[in-house]
Write a protein that holds these residues in place. Structure first.
Motif: not given
Length: 250
Positions: A122-125, A158-178
């Motif tokens: 819908k955002v794209c539309r 990634l910072n230019r796109v109007d909507l960034l969707i991240v699916d399955d966020w925090t499924m595992a602990p993040l590493t330092e780099a992540e």
């Protein structure tokens, strides 16, 4: 004179107008219209052609991978999905225009990923750009970009796109780099663009999954206070598939 005119229109990338002009030549009643009316039809056709091309490009670049759309949401399933909230969010995708965020939270199979894709479609539309990524895919791409020297370029994209969707966020602990990468993304998008996160974990658990308390505070401060939350519950939607094409089934 028809063929040279069509060729020139195509050469000027006015393919929609060229197609409409060719069709007008086959319409015996077209001469009943004035020049202004015929020209208006040609311009309308070109406008619609460009709009459709732009939408196709946004959908393709968004990597949505599926026919999910807001109109096919199944509200009959008892999972706590508020129809009025969905309508208010999807009316011209006002939440993206206002640079707000959206969290879809709930157990596996309840339809978070499908809904995320429907919101993105819908955002794209509505004329905005979107990009759908699994969390594992996002962090893998960032790690590869760091290795080949294109990390800054990827972060910028990634910072230019109007909507960034991240699916399955925090499924595992993040590493330092992540967590460092995700903070950089949040910094670049803060008050400028929107983010949609899906997660099986409640927001209260995200801090621990991010890991470092200072970084977690910084990330959540840029997301939580300007976010809508849809907390889903109930049985897996996959158990209720009925084979209806285009309908919600995941």
């Amino acid at each position: 004179m028809t063929e040279p005119t069509i060729e020139k229109l195509c050469a000027m990338r006015l393919r929609g107008m060229a197609e409409a002009f060719a069709q007008q030549q086959q319409d015996a009643n077209i001469h009943s219209l004035s020049f202004e009316e015929r020209l208006g039809l040609l311009i309308d056709r070109q406008w619609n052609w460009r709009q459709n091309r732009a939408l196709d490009r946004r959908l393709r670049n968004g990597r949505l991978h599926g026919p999910a759309c807001i109109e096919d949401i199944d509200y009959r399933a008892p999972r706590g999905l508020d129809r009025q909230l969905v309508r208010s969010l999807t009316a011209e995708s006002a939440w993206v225009r206002e640079h707000q965020h959206l969290f879809l939270i709930g157990p596996t199979g309840v339809g978070k990923t499908w809904l995320a894709r429907a919101f993105a479609q819908k955002v794209c539309r509505d004329g905005y750009t979107a990009l759908f990524l699994k969390a594992t895919e996002l962090f893998r791409d960032l790690a590869q970009a760091r290795a080949d020297g294109s990390h800054g370029k990827l972060i910028d994209r990634l910072n230019r796109v109007d909507l960034l969707i991240v699916d399955d966020w925090t499924m595992a602990p993040l590493t330092e780099a992540e967590r460092r990468d995700f903070l950089e993304i949040c910094d670049g998008r803060y008050q400028v663009h929107s983010t949609l996160l899906t997660s099986q974990l409640p927001v209260a658990s995200w801090h621990a999954q991010i890991g470092d308390p200072t970084t977690a505070d910084s990330i959540l401060d840029r997301l939580v206070h300007n976010a809508h939350r849809i907390e889903l519950k109930g049985e897996s939607m996959r158990k209720k598939r009925n084979g209806k094409a285009g309908g919600e089934n995941s």
